[in-house]
Write a protein that holds these residues in place. Structure first.
Motif, mmCIF file in Angstrom:
data_model
loop_
_atom_site.group_PDB
_atom_site.id
_atom_site.type_symbol
_atom_site.label_atom_id
_atom_site.label_comp_id
_atom_site.label_asym_id
_atom_site.label_seq_id
_atom_site.Cartn_x
_atom_site.Cartn_y
_atom_site.Cartn_z
ATOM 1 N N ARG A 64 21.322 -0.237 -23.814
ATOM 2 C CA ARG A 64 20.249 0.742 -23.979
ATOM 3 C C ARG A 64 19.203 0.665 -22.885
ATOM 4 N NH1 ARG A 64 17.921 0.324 -29.854
ATOM 5 N NH2 ARG A 64 17.564 -1.774 -29.133
ATOM 6 N N TYR A 65 18.831 -0.525 -22.484
ATOM 7 C CA TYR A 65 17.730 -0.691 -21.550
ATOM 8 C C TYR A 65 18.241 -1.448 -20.328
ATOM 9 C CZ TYR A 65 15.470 0.321 -25.943
ATOM 10 O OH TYR A 65 15.123 0.889 -27.132
ATOM 11 N N THR A 66 18.177 -0.787 -19.184
ATOM 12 C CA THR A 66 18.748 -1.408 -17.999
ATOM 13 C C THR A 66 17.726 -1.728 -16.928
ATOM 14 O OG1 THR A 66 19.232 0.764 -17.071
ATOM 15 C CG2 THR A 66 20.966 -0.276 -18.376
ATOM 16 N N ALA A 67 16.477 -1.347 -17.125
ATOM 17 C CA ALA A 67 15.457 -1.625 -16.117
ATOM 18 C C ALA A 67 14.335 -2.440 -16.748
ATOM 19 C CB ALA A 67 14.895 -0.322 -15.548
ATOM 20 N N ARG A 68 13.789 -3.327 -15.974
ATOM 21 C CA ARG A 68 12.679 -4.151 -16.444
ATOM 22 C C ARG A 68 11.412 -3.673 -15.757
ATOM 23 N NH1 ARG A 68 12.345 -8.825 -19.212
ATOM 24 N NH2 ARG A 68 14.603 -8.898 -19.257
ATOM 25 N N LEU A 69 10.340 -3.606 -16.517
ATOM 26 C CA LEU A 69 9.051 -3.154 -16.014
ATOM 27 C C LEU A 69 8.048 -4.285 -16.210
ATOM 28 C CD1 LEU A 69 7.312 -0.753 -14.995
ATOM 29 C CD2 LEU A 69 6.956 -0.155 -17.388
ATOM 30 N N THR A 70 7.351 -4.643 -15.166
ATOM 31 C CA THR A 70 6.370 -5.722 -15.242
ATOM 32 C C THR A 70 4.989 -5.148 -14.991
ATOM 33 O OG1 THR A 70 8.001 -7.286 -14.407
ATOM 34 C CG2 THR A 70 5.692 -7.951 -14.296
ATOM 35 N N LEU A 71 4.059 -5.467 -15.880
ATOM 36 C CA LEU A 71 2.684 -4.990 -15.757
ATOM 37 C C LEU A 71 1.742 -6.177 -15.813
ATOM 38 C CD1 LEU A 71 2.761 -2.146 -18.423
ATOM 39 C CD2 LEU A 71 2.901 -1.869 -15.962
ATOM 40 N N ASP A 72 0.680 -6.107 -15.060
ATOM 41 C CA ASP A 72 -0.388 -7.104 -15.159
ATOM 42 C C ASP A 72 -1.465 -6.499 -16.045
ATOM 43 O OD1 ASP A 72 0.803 -8.969 -13.451
ATOM 44 O OD2 ASP A 72 0.021 -7.952 -11.687
ATOM 45 N N ILE A 73 -1.733 -7.160 -17.165
ATOM 46 C CA ILE A 73 -2.779 -6.707 -18.086
ATOM 47 C C ILE A 73 -3.661 -7.902 -18.423
ATOM 48 C CG2 ILE A 73 -1.390 -4.843 -19.070
ATOM 49 C CD1 ILE A 73 -0.832 -6.655 -21.470
ATOM 50 N N THR A 74 -4.827 -7.596 -18.954
ATOM 51 C CA THR A 74 -5.755 -8.673 -19.311
ATOM 52 C C THR A 74 -5.250 -9.384 -20.579
ATOM 53 O OG1 THR A 74 -7.093 -7.262 -20.735
ATOM 54 C CG2 THR A 74 -7.700 -7.343 -18.383
ATOM 55 N N PRO A 75 -5.636 -10.621 -20.747
ATOM 56 C CA PRO A 75 -5.266 -11.317 -21.990
ATOM 57 C C PRO A 75 -5.774 -10.587 -23.236
ATOM 58 C CG PRO A 75 -6.015 -12.890 -20.355
ATOM 59 C CD PRO A 75 -6.288 -11.525 -19.798
ATOM 60 N N ALA A 76 -6.939 -9.964 -23.140
ATOM 61 C CA ALA A 76 -7.492 -9.232 -24.286
ATOM 62 C C ALA A 76 -6.608 -8.031 -24.636
ATOM 63 C CB ALA A 76 -8.921 -8.782 -23.989
ATOM 64 N N MET A 77 -6.127 -7.311 -23.621
ATOM 65 C CA MET A 77 -5.247 -6.163 -23.861
ATOM 66 C C MET A 77 -3.932 -6.640 -24.472
ATOM 67 S SD MET A 77 -4.375 -2.965 -23.775
ATOM 68 C CE MET A 77 -5.520 -2.102 -22.722
ATOM 69 N N ARG A 78 -3.402 -7.731 -23.954
ATOM 70 C CA ARG A 78 -2.149 -8.291 -24.487
ATOM 71 C C ARG A 78 -2.324 -8.653 -25.957
ATOM 72 N NH1 ARG A 78 -0.028 -13.642 -24.875
ATOM 73 N NH2 ARG A 78 2.246 -13.650 -24.839
ATOM 74 N N ALA A 79 -3.455 -9.236 -26.299
ATOM 75 C CA ALA A 79 -3.727 -9.608 -27.686
ATOM 76 C C ALA A 79 -3.797 -8.366 -28.573
ATOM 77 C CB ALA A 79 -5.025 -10.408 -27.777
ATOM 78 N N ARG A 80 -4.456 -7.312 -28.115
ATOM 79 C CA ARG A 80 -4.556 -6.082 -28.906
ATOM 80 C C ARG A 80 -3.179 -5.464 -29.128
ATOM 81 N NH1 ARG A 80 -8.940 -5.091 -25.345
ATOM 82 N NH2 ARG A 80 -7.840 -3.338 -24.391
ATOM 83 N N ILE A 81 -2.342 -5.481 -28.094
ATOM 84 C CA ILE A 81 -0.989 -4.935 -28.209
ATOM 85 C C ILE A 81 -0.188 -5.749 -29.221
ATOM 86 C CG2 ILE A 81 1.198 -4.591 -26.988
ATOM 87 C CD1 ILE A 81 -0.525 -3.993 -24.464
ATOM 88 N N LYS A 82 -0.267 -7.079 -29.143
ATOM 89 C CA LYS A 82 0.492 -7.937 -30.057
ATOM 90 C C LYS A 82 0.042 -7.735 -31.501
ATOM 91 C CE LYS A 82 1.857 -11.998 -28.946
ATOM 92 N NZ LYS A 82 2.206 -13.317 -28.468
ATOM 93 N N VAL A 83 -1.255 -7.633 -31.727
ATOM 94 C CA VAL A 83 -1.770 -7.421 -33.077
ATOM 95 C C VAL A 83 -1.301 -6.074 -33.608
ATOM 96 C CG1 VAL A 83 -3.887 -7.025 -34.426
ATOM 97 C CG2 VAL A 83 -3.744 -8.962 -32.856
ATOM 98 N N SER A 84 -1.360 -5.048 -32.787
ATOM 99 C CA SER A 84 -0.918 -3.719 -33.202
ATOM 100 C C SER A 84 0.568 -3.717 -33.546
ATOM 101 C CB SER A 84 -1.219 -2.703 -32.097
ATOM 102 O OG SER A 84 -0.799 -1.420 -32.497
ATOM 103 N N ALA A 85 1.372 -4.350 -32.717
ATOM 104 C CA ALA A 85 2.810 -4.419 -32.975
ATOM 105 C C ALA A 85 3.074 -5.153 -34.288
ATOM 106 C CB ALA A 85 3.519 -5.115 -31.812
ATOM 107 N N PHE A 86 2.390 -6.266 -34.515
ATOM 108 C CA PHE A 86 2.574 -7.045 -35.738
ATOM 109 C C PHE A 86 2.212 -6.215 -36.965
ATOM 110 C CE2 PHE A 86 0.901 -9.873 -39.013
ATOM 111 C CZ PHE A 86 2.011 -10.669 -39.232
ATOM 112 N N LYS A 87 1.091 -5.497 -36.903
ATOM 113 C CA LYS A 87 0.654 -4.682 -38.039
ATOM 114 C C LYS A 87 1.656 -3.584 -38.356
ATOM 115 C CE LYS A 87 -4.336 -5.339 -37.699
ATOM 116 N NZ LYS A 87 -5.621 -4.701 -37.368
ATOM 117 N N GLN A 88 2.367 -3.101 -37.341
ATOM 118 C CA GLN A 88 3.349 -2.037 -37.540
ATOM 119 C C GLN A 88 4.746 -2.585 -37.831
ATOM 120 O OE1 GLN A 88 3.077 1.189 -34.592
ATOM 121 N NE2 GLN A 88 1.172 0.234 -33.913
#
Length: 90
Positions: free
Chosen positions: A41-65
């Motif tokens: 399904r997924y053949t390309a990898r995408l790398t982004l530099d984000i702040t630790p705070a943004m990473r934390a918000r994304i992880k919390v949102s994913a967990f809640k969903q």
């Protein structure tokens, strides 16, 4: 003179197999039936530099969903960049 045989260890019977948990068995079968290799399904990898705070918000949102971070971000990107997009729409 007769030689004595060494004492034989006691045989311990193995009990019956415990009953299987039907919910666990179904979950395993479902996972095996739907299993795809990541490359299917997924053949390309995408790398982004984000702040630790943004990473934390994304992880919390994913967990809640109830999603993984990867699935959450794939869905977000798919909504923003659908495969068939009307070219007249900004």
């Amino acid at each position: 003179m007769t030689a004595k045989c060494p004492p034989q260890p006691k045989r311990v019977g193995i009990g019956a197999r415990p009953p299987a948990n039907p919910h666990a068995e179904a979950w395993i079968r479902q996972r095996d039936a739907g299993a795809l290799n990541k490359g299917d399904r997924y053949t390309a990898r995408l790398t982004l530099d984000i702040t630790p705070a943004m990473r934390a918000r994304i992880k919390v949102s994913a967990f809640k969903q109830g999603l993984t971070v990867a699935d959450l971000l794939r869905g977000l990107l798919e909504r923003e960049f659908p495969e068939h997009r009307n070219e007249d729409t900004p």
